[in-house]
Motif scaffolding. Structure first.
Motif, PDB file in Angstrom:
ATOM      1  N   LEU A 112       0.826  -1.212   0.000  1.00 25.74           N
ATOM      2  CA  LEU A 112       0.000   0.000   0.000  1.00 25.74           C
ATOM      3  C   LEU A 112       0.859   1.261   0.000  1.00 25.74           C
ATOM      4  CD1 LEU A 112      -2.740  -1.052   2.589  1.00 25.74           C
ATOM      5  CD2 LEU A 112      -3.112  -0.639   0.151  1.00 25.74           C
ATOM      6  N   SER A 113       1.997   1.203   0.700  1.00 21.61           N
ATOM      7  CA  SER A 113       2.856   2.385   0.834  1.00 21.61           C
ATOM      8  C   SER A 113       3.454   2.840  -0.498  1.00 21.61           C
ATOM      9  CB  SER A 113       3.985   2.105   1.831  1.00 21.61           C
ATOM     10  OG  SER A 113       4.894   1.142   1.313  1.00 21.61           O
ATOM     11  N   LYS A 114       3.378   2.001  -1.512  1.00 23.67           N
ATOM     12  CA  LYS A 114       3.891   2.362  -2.833  1.00 23.67           C
ATOM     13  C   LYS A 114       2.917   3.250  -3.604  1.00 23.67           C
ATOM     14  CE  LYS A 114       6.361  -2.061  -3.177  1.00 23.67           C
ATOM     15  NZ  LYS A 114       6.462  -3.350  -3.928  1.00 23.67           N
ATOM     16  N   HIS A 115       1.732   3.449  -3.037  1.00 26.26           N
ATOM     17  CA  HIS A 115       0.694   4.214  -3.729  1.00 26.26           C
ATOM     18  C   HIS A 115       0.346   5.480  -2.935  1.00 26.26           C
ATOM     19  CE1 HIS A 115      -0.137   0.852  -6.513  1.00 26.26           C
ATOM     20  NE2 HIS A 115       0.154   0.094  -5.475  1.00 26.26           N
ATOM     21  N   PRO A 116      -0.033   6.561  -3.630  1.00 25.48           N
ATOM     22  CA  PRO A 116      -0.346   7.841  -2.960  1.00 25.48           C
ATOM     23  C   PRO A 116      -1.749   7.846  -2.356  1.00 25.48           C
ATOM     24  CG  PRO A 116      -0.638   8.084  -5.322  1.00 25.48           C
ATOM     25  CD  PRO A 116      -0.117   6.680  -5.108  1.00 25.48           C
ATOM     26  N   ILE A 117      -1.954   6.997  -1.352  1.00 21.23           N
ATOM     27  CA  ILE A 117      -3.271   6.842  -0.735  1.00 21.23           C
ATOM     28  C   ILE A 117      -3.361   7.732   0.506  1.00 21.23           C
ATOM     29  CG2 ILE A 117      -4.842   5.211   0.366  1.00 21.23           C
ATOM     30  CD1 ILE A 117      -3.591   3.012  -1.375  1.00 21.23           C
ATOM     31  N   ALA A 156     -10.679   4.078  -1.473  1.00 19.41           N
ATOM     32  CA  ALA A 156      -9.479   4.772  -1.008  1.00 19.41           C
ATOM     33  C   ALA A 156      -9.324   6.054  -1.814  1.00 19.41           C
ATOM     34  CB  ALA A 156      -8.250   3.886  -1.168  1.00 19.41           C
ATOM     35  N   THR A 157      -8.709   7.055  -1.184  1.00 18.60           N
ATOM     36  CA  THR A 157      -8.510   8.352  -1.831  1.00 18.60           C
ATOM     37  C   THR A 157      -7.091   8.440  -2.370  1.00 18.60           C
ATOM     38  OG1 THR A 157     -10.033   9.316  -0.207  1.00 18.60           O
ATOM     39  CG2 THR A 157      -8.718  10.839  -1.536  1.00 18.60           C
ATOM     40  N   PHE A 158      -6.960   8.527  -3.682  1.00 20.88           N
ATOM     41  CA  PHE A 158      -5.649   8.633  -4.321  1.00 20.88           C
ATOM     42  C   PHE A 158      -5.338  10.105  -4.588  1.00 20.88           C
ATOM     43  CE2 PHE A 158      -6.309   4.222  -4.685  1.00 20.88           C
ATOM     44  CZ  PHE A 158      -5.110   3.617  -5.034  1.00 20.88           C
ATOM     45  N   GLN A 159      -4.133  10.524  -4.219  1.00 20.80           N
ATOM     46  CA  GLN A 159      -3.696  11.907  -4.403  1.00 20.80           C
ATOM     47  C   GLN A 159      -2.745  11.985  -5.589  1.00 20.80           C
ATOM     48  OE1 GLN A 159      -3.407  13.695  -0.005  1.00 20.80           O
ATOM     49  NE2 GLN A 159      -2.216  11.830  -0.217  1.00 20.80           N
ATOM     50  N   ASN A 160      -3.025  12.919  -6.482  1.00 23.52           N
ATOM     51  CA  ASN A 160      -2.199  13.046  -7.674  1.00 23.52           C
ATOM     52  C   ASN A 160      -2.117  14.505  -8.105  1.00 23.52           C
ATOM     53  OD1 ASN A 160      -0.700  12.455  -9.976  1.00 23.52           O
ATOM     54  ND2 ASN A 160      -2.526  12.014 -11.211  1.00 23.52           N
ATOM     55  N   GLU A 161      -0.930  15.092  -7.948  1.00 26.56           N
ATOM     56  CA  GLU A 161      -0.666  16.472  -8.373  1.00 26.56           C
ATOM     57  C   GLU A 161      -1.702  17.450  -7.819  1.00 26.56           C
ATOM     58  OE1 GLU A 161      -0.414  16.388 -12.599  1.00 26.56           O
ATOM     59  OE2 GLU A 161       1.501  15.294 -12.621  1.00 26.56           O
ATOM     60  N   GLY A 162      -1.965  17.336  -6.534  1.00 25.90           N
ATOM     61  CA  GLY A 162      -2.861  18.268  -5.865  1.00 25.90           C
ATOM     62  C   GLY A 162      -4.331  17.926  -5.931  1.00 25.90           C
ATOM     63  N   SER A 163      -4.692  16.927  -6.693  1.00 24.16           N
ATOM     64  CA  SER A 163      -6.099  16.523  -6.790  1.00 24.16           C
ATOM     65  C   SER A 163      -6.311  15.190  -6.081  1.00 24.16           C
ATOM     66  CB  SER A 163      -6.527  16.411  -8.254  1.00 24.16           C
ATOM     67  OG  SER A 163      -5.804  15.371  -8.895  1.00 24.16           O
ATOM     68  N   GLU A 164      -7.557  14.925  -5.724  1.00 23.06           N
ATOM     69  CA  GLU A 164      -7.903  13.678  -5.058  1.00 23.06           C
ATOM     70  C   GLU A 164      -8.939  12.922  -5.881  1.00 23.06           C
ATOM     71  OE1 GLU A 164      -9.208  14.571  -1.120  1.00 23.06           O
ATOM     72  OE2 GLU A 164      -7.207  15.155  -0.416  1.00 23.06           O
ATOM     73  N   GLN A 165      -8.786  11.614  -5.920  1.00 28.88           N
ATOM     74  CA  GLN A 165      -9.697  10.786  -6.701  1.00 28.88           C
ATOM     75  C   GLN A 165     -10.066   9.538  -5.913  1.00 28.88           C
ATOM     76  OE1 GLN A 165      -8.123   9.477 -10.456  1.00 28.88           O
ATOM     77  NE2 GLN A 165     -10.127   8.927 -11.278  1.00 28.88           N
ATOM     78  N   LYS A 166     -11.354   9.263  -5.821  1.00 30.16           N
ATOM     79  CA  LYS A 166     -11.830   8.082  -5.119  1.00 30.16           C
ATOM     80  C   LYS A 166     -11.732   6.871  -6.036  1.00 30.16           C
ATOM     81  CE  LYS A 166     -15.875   6.307  -2.618  1.00 30.16           C
ATOM     82  NZ  LYS A 166     -17.285   6.574  -2.239  1.00 30.16           N
ATOM     83  N   GLN A 167     -11.023   5.848  -5.561  1.00 30.26           N
ATOM     84  CA  GLN A 167     -10.900   4.614  -6.312  1.00 30.26           C
ATOM     85  C   GLN A 167     -11.137   3.436  -5.372  1.00 30.26           C
ATOM     86  OE1 GLN A 167      -6.957   5.226  -8.111  1.00 30.26           O
ATOM     87  NE2 GLN A 167      -7.944   5.850 -10.019  1.00 30.26           N
TER      88      GLN A 167
END
Length: 266
Positions: A156-161, A185-196
């Motif tokens: 899990l630590s390999k992902h921006p969760i 889980a909430t993924f963080q990417n370049e300042g945005s958040e996405q539910k996956q």
């Protein structure tokens, strides 16, 4: 009737995930000393109808009754005429709960502390193999032991969760995945958040990631992994044609509430 036996069975039923509504029918069957009987539990996970038939039998030497096994039947909303069935056996150790059984039948993996023949505890990830079944039609359950080397937390630590930044949320996330749940889980990417949505994948020492439409989004999936999962899902669908790919699951399944019906006796 053996009152201690009744209390023990009542707790077994409860902690295997069937709730507390079975004391009366259980007591009734034990009082009339029926040699074998079934208790039926019906519920829903998401839109899937789930029926479990719990099997009990009386000792031939004493007044003790035993909770031997339960058969789970999963019926998909889009395929009401077919149902997938699997029997789960009750052991002295940590039994597979009803929700864990459902998750296994959906193709996900469950982490359990188990007991071997010598009575020693060990930990393993369990996953159903839809390409192998026994003479009774039960699918084989593969085990990935501790020495297999799957570390869920490290994976899990390999992902921006985002949930990993809070110890409580992190612990809850890991516990849910170990139970075989498809977890948001909430993924963080370049300042945005996405539910996956994510699930544990011990066989390939990774996690599976899906978007809100339940489409696989992990581009690092290896060719071998893709072929293996495709074969497994194909085998699962061919078994009476009842199972659909996981991508067809509704995204709110992780939070779905169970709808219970009154227990019945057969």
């Amino acid at each position: 009737m053996n009152q201690k036996n009744l209390e023990y069975l009542k707790d077994q039923i409860k902690y295997t995930g069937f709730g507390e509504g079975f004391e009366a029918p259980l007591k009734r069957m034990m009082e009339i000393e029926k040699p074998a009987f079934k208790l039926v539990h019906e519920t829903k996970f998401g839109t899937d109808k789930v029926e479990a038939r719990m099997n009990f039998s009386k000792s031939k030497q004493t007044d003790m009754y035993f909770f031997n096994s339960y058969q789970v039947s999963v019926q998909k909303e889009n395929n009401p005429d077919e149902a997938m069935k699997q029997t789960f056996y009750i052991n002295k150790g940590n039994n597979i709960t009803l929700k864990e059984a459902y998750n296994l039948m959906e193709g996900r993996s469950v982490n359990k502390d188990l007991t071997n023949k010598e009575g020693q505890l060990y930990n393993a990830w369990l996953q159903m193999d839809f390409k192998q079944s026994d003479d009774n039609g039960n699918f084989k359950i593969q085990q990935y032991h501790q020495n297999y080397g799957y570390d869920l937390e490290a994976t899990l630590s390999k992902h921006p969760i985002k949930e990993l930044e809070n110890e409580t949320y992190k612990s809850n996330l890991i516990d849910s995945l170990k139970k075989g749940n498809l977890q948001s889980a909430t993924f963080q990417n370049e300042g945005s958040e996405q539910k996956q949505y994510i699930e544990a994948n011990p066989r390939f020492k990774t996690i599976n990631i899906y978007d809100s439409n339940m489409q696989r989004v992990d581009n690092r999936q290896s060719k071998t992994e893709k072929q293996s999962e495709a074969q497994s899902r194909s085998a699962k669908q061919e078994h009476k044609g009842q199972q659909q790919p996981i991508a067809d699951e509704a995204p709110d399944i992780p939070k779905a509430k169970k709808k219970r019906k009154r227990p019945t006796i057969t």
